[in-house]
Design a protein around this motif. Structure first.
Motif, PDB file in Angstrom:
ATOM      1  N   LEU A 181       0.844  -1.193   0.000  1.00 53.13           N
ATOM      2  CA  LEU A 181       0.000   0.000   0.000  1.00 53.13           C
ATOM      3  C   LEU A 181       0.877   1.239   0.000  1.00 53.13           C
ATOM      4  CD1 LEU A 181      -2.821  -0.896   2.558  1.00 53.13           C
ATOM      5  CD2 LEU A 181      -2.842  -1.140   0.074  1.00 53.13           C
ATOM      6  N   THR A 211      -0.559   4.393   0.423  1.00 51.24           N
ATOM      7  CA  THR A 211      -1.167   5.237   1.450  1.00 51.24           C
ATOM      8  C   THR A 211      -2.067   4.389   2.333  1.00 51.24           C
ATOM      9  OG1 THR A 211      -3.002   5.816  -0.023  1.00 51.24           O
ATOM     10  CG2 THR A 211      -1.077   7.298   0.009  1.00 51.24           C
ATOM     11  N   ILE A 212      -2.339   4.877   3.531  1.00 52.78           N
ATOM     12  CA  ILE A 212      -3.163   4.166   4.509  1.00 52.78           C
ATOM     13  C   ILE A 212      -4.373   5.025   4.834  1.00 52.78           C
ATOM     14  CG2 ILE A 212      -3.231   3.144   6.809  1.00 52.78           C
ATOM     15  CD1 ILE A 212      -0.230   2.774   6.637  1.00 52.78           C
ATOM     16  N   GLU A 213      -5.548   4.444   4.718  1.00 52.08           N
ATOM     17  CA  GLU A 213      -6.773   5.138   5.100  1.00 52.08           C
ATOM     18  C   GLU A 213      -6.958   4.996   6.609  1.00 52.08           C
ATOM     19  OE1 GLU A 213      -9.593   7.437   5.421  1.00 52.08           O
ATOM     20  OE2 GLU A 213      -8.884   7.133   3.354  1.00 52.08           O
ATOM     21  N   ARG A 214      -6.555   6.012   7.342  1.00 55.21           N
ATOM     22  CA  ARG A 214      -6.500   5.915   8.804  1.00 55.21           C
ATOM     23  C   ARG A 214      -7.890   5.917   9.440  1.00 55.21           C
ATOM     24  NH1 ARG A 214      -1.463   5.814   9.860  1.00 55.21           N
ATOM     25  NH2 ARG A 214       0.081   6.896   8.559  1.00 55.21           N
ATOM     26  N   ARG A 215      -8.897   6.331   8.703  1.00 56.16           N
ATOM     27  CA  ARG A 215     -10.246   6.307   9.270  1.00 56.16           C
ATOM     28  C   ARG A 215     -10.922   4.950   9.119  1.00 56.16           C
ATOM     29  NH1 ARG A 215     -12.658  11.400   6.157  1.00 56.16           N
ATOM     30  NH2 ARG A 215     -11.561  10.273   4.486  1.00 56.16           N
ATOM     31  N   ALA A 216     -10.292   4.013   8.419  1.00 56.98           N
ATOM     32  CA  ALA A 216     -10.878   2.686   8.247  1.00 56.98           C
ATOM     33  C   ALA A 216     -10.889   1.939   9.585  1.00 56.98           C
ATOM     34  CB  ALA A 216     -10.098   1.892   7.199  1.00 56.98           C
ATOM     35  N   VAL A 259      -7.847  -0.404  10.203  1.00 58.53           N
ATOM     36  CA  VAL A 259      -6.624   0.279  10.632  1.00 58.53           C
ATOM     37  C   VAL A 259      -6.735   0.703  12.094  1.00 58.53           C
ATOM     38  CG1 VAL A 259      -5.142   2.274  10.208  1.00 58.53           C
ATOM     39  CG2 VAL A 259      -6.132   1.036   8.285  1.00 58.53           C
ATOM     40  N   LYS A 260      -7.908   1.184  12.498  1.00 60.79           N
ATOM     41  CA  LYS A 260      -8.089   1.575  13.902  1.00 60.79           C
ATOM     42  C   LYS A 260      -7.933   0.366  14.831  1.00 60.79           C
ATOM     43  CE  LYS A 260     -11.174   5.461  12.853  1.00 60.79           C
ATOM     44  NZ  LYS A 260     -12.545   6.014  13.029  1.00 60.79           N
TER      45      LYS A 260
END
Length: 722
Positions: free
Chosen positions: A278, A280-285, A288-289
């Motif tokens: 990846l 980039t990382i979608e931190r709001r997913a 990921v949390k």
């Protein structure tokens, strides 16, 4: 791995009927051959041939097993089972020694616990000494039941069975022993046959171990090549984010797993900064949390966590967070290992072990977590665990160096200035000093050498007496009275152009009609008034007549205004002079113009000419400062766009007190420059001719003349911030 399961004895032949012994007995028999003995001999021959076929089949199976790429566990079991079956023995054991200074490790056994019971420690001790002595000789041996070896009682056969022991030798080094528990009773020739057969099988097993060692060497070589590439990539830079990305991507290749993530410790929590594959990382997913919470829980515990489908052995505070993440990610195997900045000679595992056990020495600093995931296979092999510890150890060193380097005060500034060290190297120092000396000399000259200081500006040529002609009202330009000679003088009041306004004509006709009707109405009311005798009606008629006369006056005024506007549709020359821009026929003829639109410019015949300059705001201060310091007019040199190769001179007459916005120059101040008109030929005196000028504002150092705008910009920025 030790095998504790007991196995039943394989089908055994009687010692006297063993295929090695039977032919020998027949060879020395002196009994006469009869019909009965011939029949018995045929039966024995068939049995011997059948037994030989079985043995050859077992030997071929062992050979195929050794040549194939089977695992050591499968080979150990298959080799020992088939060897004991071929020898019709009571059992056996396979011993492997990792190195010459380490004891033998039991890899597989058949009926070993029955031959050497666990409650006989003395027997086990003498048996172990026997193995050591046989290993020292490194050759196949036969040890009779309950007898010593080489005349020593310390190394002996404590069993009631015949021990046949063969060495496993790889590259001249003894790596193991094959021990067969054979029933006693066979003759010397039979026992020698046993020994030769076991020696041949040991050669086959040695070939397998040799090939296994070669395969292990190749795997280790691939591992070290991958590890070398992995180390080179993660230690290539000192940026923590880039290092974490390299750890995730290269670590996944080295560990051969589905996904690798790296989380960095930020205070008491962990934040995932890199995931293999990846950008980039979608931190709001949610996934990921959940991974952030899982890594934070593991870092607080300070111990690695391995999940292989069963979470019963995991701490409750980690298990709940782990299950939440697995529900989202659907991973079958998850491993979370703390990344520890430790001594280069140790590993992350050793640091965590010291911390757990409370040993002396400071444990390493936990920098983050390494997360491994497999989506299909839930097994974590020993090889994967070993490689993961290796990757975590390298990750601790790389991330520790990157974070420590990144935390240095003003590191971006020091990096940007690092190029300054190269010129001062020993080999470049003379050239650097020479270049610095030249630069210093140039800077000194730029500070002391005087140079004329001029301000560049743009403008246009204008006449001192000229007048702009504007459209008096809106309309369509239908006629232009352009003279044949552009230099012809047009007298004052002469019609220059004619406009047509149909709306104005319609309004005039409408007002004229209304005025005529109003007058007719007044006349009619007057006749009615003369004929009326009733005083009351006369009063009303007088009021109506007064109202109509008021309307008449209003309409009459409107008509006069419209007639004036109609007369203004003829554009007349406001002053005697020459028309400067006869471009109406091409630009405006037949087109509609609006009221106040500029049509043309009239220039007086013998007028003086001036230059109108627009000095940008950032340069106006120098001109005003020069005017305040000296009473003499500011000298100006300029060139015309129509004559670029010739320079003319003049002086500043006036400077506007107010800044204004001009189309091309932006916010600027208007400067009026006068000059001797004799410098310009008559054909060059055209209003609107573009001018490029330089205003002479005294003498300044040449460096200031060249870089005054840069100096002012930097000075303004410094004053703004400080």
């Amino acid at each position: 791995m030790s095998q504790d399961a007991f196995r039943t004895d394989p089908p055994a032949l009687a010692p006297g009927n063993h295929p090695v012994e039977a032919p020998v007995a027949r060879r020395f028999s002196s009994r006469p051959v009869t019909a009965t003995t011939a029949a018995e001999e045929n039966v024995d021959n068939e049995l011997v041939e059948q037994t030989r076929s079985q043995i050859r089949s077992l030997v071929q199976e062992i050979t195929d097993l050794a040549r194939g790429e089977t695992s050591p566990e499968e080979f150990h079991e298959g080799f020992l089972v088939r060897t004991t079956s071929a020898l019709a023995s009571a059992g056996g054991a396979l011993w492997i020694r990792p190195s010459a200074d380490k004891p033998f490790d039991l890899k597989y056994q058949i009926n070993l616990t029955q031959v050497l019971p666990a409650d006989s420690p003395e027997a086990r001790k003498t048996h172990a000494m026997l193995l050591q002595r046989v290993a020292a000789r490194s050759e196949p041996v036969l040890v009779p039941p309950n007898s010593g070896f080489d005349g020593s009682d310390a190394a002996a056969n404590p069993t009631d069975l015949l021990l046949i022991i063969g060495p496993l030798v790889v590259a001249g080094e003894l790596v193991g022993l094959v021990e067969i528990f054979q029933r006693p009773g066979g003759g010397p020739a039979t026992q020698r046959g046993y020994l030769r057969f076991l020696a041949q099988m040991c050669d086959v097993a040695s070939d397998y171990l040799r090939n296994l060692r070669l395969r292990n060497y190749l795997q280790e070589q691939q591992l070290w090549l991958g590890l070398e590439k992995f180390s080179r990539r993660i230690h290539h830079g000192l940026d923590p984010q880039r290092t974490a990305c390299e750890l995730a991507n290269e670590g996944r290749k080295l560990l051969d797993c589905d996904r690798v993530s790296v989380a960095l410790a930020q205070g008491t929590v962990a934040k995932v900064v890199a995931v293999s594959g990846l950008d980039t990382i979608e931190r709001r997913a949610d996934q990921v949390k959940n991974l952030n919470r899982l890594a934070s829980a593991v870092l607080r515990a300070g111990q690695p966590v391995w999940y292989e489908g069963d979470s019963s052995g995991i701490a409750p505070q980690i298990e709940s967070v782990l299950q939440q993440y697995i529900d989202r990610s659907h991973s079958r195997m998850v491993a979370i290992l703390p990344i520890v900045q430790d001594d280069p000679d140790s590993t992350a595992e050793s640091s965590l072990t010291r911390k757990k056990n409370g040993h002396a020495g400071q444990p390493g600093k936990i920098l983050g977590a390494l997360i491994l995931e497999n989506l299909q296979d839930s097994r974590a092999t020993a090889q994967l665990r070993q490689r993961t510890q290796l990757v975590a150890a390298h990750a601790g060193l790389a991330l520790g160096n990157a974070i420590e380097h990144h935390s240095i005060f003003l590191m971006p500034l020091w990096k940007s200035l690092s190029w300054l060290r190269a010129p001062f190297a020993t080999s470049r120092l003379p050239g650097t000093m020479l270049a610095l000396t030249l630069l210093a000399a140039v800077a000194l000259l730029m500070c002391i050498v005087p140079w004329p200081f001029t301000l560049g500006s743009r403008g246009q040529l204008i006449a001192e007496r000229q007048q702009e002609i504007y459209a008096p009202s809106a309309g369509t330009l239908v006629q232009i009275n352009e003279p044949e000679d552009p230099m012809q003088i047009i007298p004052e009041g002469e019609v220059l152009a004619t406009l047509v306004n149909h709306e104005l004509s319609l309004q005039r006709e409408t007002v004229e009609g209304q005025l005529h009707e109003t007058r007719e109405q007044i006349s009619k009311l007057g006749r009615t008034l003369n004929m009326e005798t009733d005083p009351k009606n006369k009063t009303l008629l007088h009021g109506d007549i007064a109202s109509q006369r008021q309307t008449e006056r209003s309409l009459d005024n409107q008509l006069k205004l419209l007639m004036q506007q109609t007369a203004d549709l003829q554009v007349r020359n406001p002053m005697t002079g020459r028309i400067a821009n006869w471009q109406l026929r091409r630009n405006l003829l037949g087109r509609r113009v609006e009221a106040g639109q500029n049509l043309m410019t009239v220039v007086a015949p013998e007028t003086a000419w001036q230059v109108e300059l627009y000095l940008p705001e950032k340069r106006a201060g120098h001109l005003l400062q020069r005017s305040d310091q000296q009473d003499e007019p500011v000298a100006v040199s300029f060139t015309l766009a129509s004559r670029p190769g010739e320079e003319f001179t003049g002086q500043v007459l006036s400077v506007d007190q107010v800044m204004d916005v001009y189309d091309d120059q932006g916010n600027a101040i208007r400067v009026l420059v006068g000059f001797d008109n004799g410098q310009l030929a008559d054909e060059l005196r055209r209003s609107g001719t573009r001018v490029t000028a330089r205003l002479h504002c005294g003498i300044r150092p040449v460096g200031y003349v060249l870089f005054h705008e840069l100096i002012e910009t930097v000075s303004a920025s410094v004053k703004l911030w400080f």
